[in-house]
Design a protein around this motif. Structure first.
Motif, PDB file in Angstrom:
ATOM      1  N   MET B 106       0.724  -1.083   0.064  1.00 61.35           N
ATOM      2  CA  MET B 106      -0.047  -0.052   0.128  1.00 61.35           C
ATOM      3  C   MET B 106       1.056   1.188   0.069  1.00 61.35           C
ATOM      4  SD  MET B 106      -3.242   0.606  -0.195  1.00 61.35           S
ATOM      5  CE  MET B 106      -4.172   2.063   0.193  1.00 61.35           C
ATOM      6  N   VAL B 108       3.683   1.694  -1.144  1.00 57.58           N
ATOM      7  CA  VAL B 108       4.474   1.650  -2.604  1.00 57.58           C
ATOM      8  C   VAL B 108       3.484   2.395  -3.662  1.00 57.58           C
ATOM      9  CG1 VAL B 108       5.367   0.390  -4.673  1.00 57.58           C
ATOM     10  CG2 VAL B 108       5.889  -0.308  -2.291  1.00 57.58           C
ATOM     11  N   MET B 123      12.023   0.170  -1.125  1.00 51.38           N
ATOM     12  CA  MET B 123      12.903  -0.525  -2.084  1.00 51.38           C
ATOM     13  C   MET B 123      13.485  -1.636  -1.662  1.00 51.38           C
ATOM     14  SD  MET B 123      13.674   2.919  -4.052  1.00 51.38           S
ATOM     15  CE  MET B 123      15.137   2.459  -4.946  1.00 51.38           C
ATOM     16  N   TYR B 126      11.603  -4.765  -1.231  1.00 50.04           N
ATOM     17  CA  TYR B 126      11.306  -5.354  -2.393  1.00 50.04           C
ATOM     18  C   TYR B 126      12.641  -6.154  -2.950  1.00 50.04           C
ATOM     19  CZ  TYR B 126      10.813  -5.983  -7.703  1.00 50.04           C
ATOM     20  OH  TYR B 126      10.730  -6.458  -8.902  1.00 50.04           O
ATOM     21  N   ALA B 157      10.283 -11.414 -10.372  1.00 55.12           N
ATOM     22  CA  ALA B 157       9.437 -10.162 -10.358  1.00 55.12           C
ATOM     23  C   ALA B 157       8.153 -10.409 -10.805  1.00 55.12           C
ATOM     24  CB  ALA B 157      10.197  -9.305 -11.440  1.00 55.12           C
ATOM     25  N   LEU B 158       7.701 -11.627 -11.501  1.00 55.02           N
ATOM     26  CA  LEU B 158       6.390 -11.708 -11.896  1.00 55.02           C
ATOM     27  C   LEU B 158       5.542 -12.266 -10.730  1.00 55.02           C
ATOM     28  CD1 LEU B 158       5.312 -13.855 -15.175  1.00 55.02           C
ATOM     29  CD2 LEU B 158       4.476 -14.464 -12.704  1.00 55.02           C
ATOM     30  N   PHE B 160       6.326 -11.697  -7.641  1.00 53.44           N
ATOM     31  CA  PHE B 160       6.225 -10.667  -6.564  1.00 53.44           C
ATOM     32  C   PHE B 160       5.088  -9.525  -6.936  1.00 53.44           C
ATOM     33  CE2 PHE B 160       7.298  -6.822  -4.099  1.00 53.44           C
ATOM     34  CZ  PHE B 160       7.251  -7.474  -2.653  1.00 53.44           C
ATOM     35  N   SER B 161       5.253  -9.311  -8.485  1.00 54.16           N
ATOM     36  CA  SER B 161       3.985  -8.494  -8.778  1.00 54.16           C
ATOM     37  C   SER B 161       2.579  -9.013  -8.670  1.00 54.16           C
ATOM     38  CB  SER B 161       4.494  -8.084 -10.211  1.00 54.16           C
ATOM     39  OG  SER B 161       5.757  -7.385 -10.037  1.00 54.16           O
ATOM     40  N   GLN B 164       1.352  -8.954  -4.946  1.00 53.82           N
ATOM     41  CA  GLN B 164       1.110  -7.971  -4.483  1.00 53.82           C
ATOM     42  C   GLN B 164      -0.378  -7.534  -5.206  1.00 53.82           C
ATOM     43  OE1 GLN B 164       1.964  -5.919  -1.899  1.00 53.82           O
ATOM     44  NE2 GLN B 164       3.982  -6.595  -1.226  1.00 53.82           N
TER      45      GLN B 164
END
Lengths: 190, 190
Positions: B106, B108, B123, B126, B157-158, B160-161, B164
């Motif tokens: 949130m 971010v 950051m 992340y 990255a995929l 984690f994205s 979230q």
DNA sequence: GTCTATATAGAGATAGAC
DNA sequence: GTCTATCTCTATATAGAC
């Protein structure tokens, strides 16, 4: 570009603020500064913040669906359409000052603070995206350009969540390059 | 559970508000109502909102990484660890009143409105998540429990994205069931 | 550590003149 | 449609007593 009406200028400014900082960090004063008229004049066009919000959502929703419809009208197999679909999200990122995300995604994040009427419209946006994604995935299965286990529904939810999440996280130190790399990763997996 | 100090109660309350409505919709008044002491007393513990924010982020970051470390210490192959990793995110959703998301996710989203010091910490969160994910994915490749094209970096990255994004979207009419279904879809693709 | 009281600024919104 | 002026409420933050 055609000369935008004051009303449209306000909607543009509001949409930008929402995408960058969220509704709750956007004020009529901010809009007034950007558009170049006084706060009271903004209230003349949109009496309350909820009014303004409803129109921002409605307009964005309409434009977004037009883009998706033009993808569905193009020639191309399921994979090509899925690539185009992801491209629409990338354009959200690269347009303007590159610090924003999808304004409707941002509103979903702040959903608990919004008028129920806005919530309904946001859920509709989600639903219609899912519908388009299901069509694209089904087509890809039929024409053999996409291959995946699981259901269209589950993969559709995954793709939409991924794209919205990416838009959020990309602004935290990410880049367009990172966005593309991650989308490419998705595309090699289907 | 051990009796929480006033300081911890404030941090708990702040974390909850951030996860549900975001920093910009959370006020010292709200905290004061929940904790049961006056606004000025909250300021005694955390003079400014940025102070408060920094401590919320630091504490959450610490707890989260402890959980991830315990996953990395458990027996189990790469796939089992990836499932556990996703489970940690699901717990964020099911804990409490079920309307929240990851408070750091949130933040971010609201990053443009925050003090640069907070941005740096976000950051870092992340980065450390990416590091753990790379380890898990590498292990899965080695022990043969995970199979994917592309790089660990891109898939990390995929994932984690996706997680979230899912936390954000689930609150917009979604359910824990939808969260699970989507995570399961991810797991059948690797 | 917690309180009352207060300072200062900004928010959303309205009235009424031009 | 835009303006000035103003209302009311809430925000962050501080001073100083207990």
């Amino acid at each position: 570009m055609s000369p935008a009406s004051t009303r449209d200028k306000i909607l543009d400014a509001a949409q930008g603020f929402i995408a960058r900082v969220g509704v709750n960090a956007m004020s009529y004063k901010h809009l007034s500064d950007v558009v170049g008229i006084r706060k009271a004049s903004i209230h003349h066009h949109f009496p309350t913040k909820t009014d303004l919000l409803l129109h921002v959502v409605q307009r964005y929703h309409g434009h977004f669906m037009l883009k998706l419809d033009s993808i569905m009208a193009d020639d191309g197999n399921g994979r090509a359409r899925l690539e185009s679909y992801c491209k629409v999200f990338e354009e959200v990122l690269t347009r303007g000052d590159c610090t924003g995300s999808c304004p409707l995604g941002m509103l979903v994040a702040e959903m608990q603070t919004l008028d129920p009427k806005v919530k309904v419209m946001l859920m509709q946006f989600y639903k219609e995206n899912q519908h388009r994604l299901h069509q694209i995935l089904e087509q890809g299965l039929q024409d053999g350009s996409l291959h995946f286990k699981g259901t269209r529904e589950a993969l559709g939810a995954l793709i939409f969540s991924l794209l919205q999440g990416l838009l959020f996280l990309t602004r935290g130190g990410g880049s367009v390059q990172m966005f593309r790399t991650t989308v490419d990763q998705l595309l090699v997996m289907v």
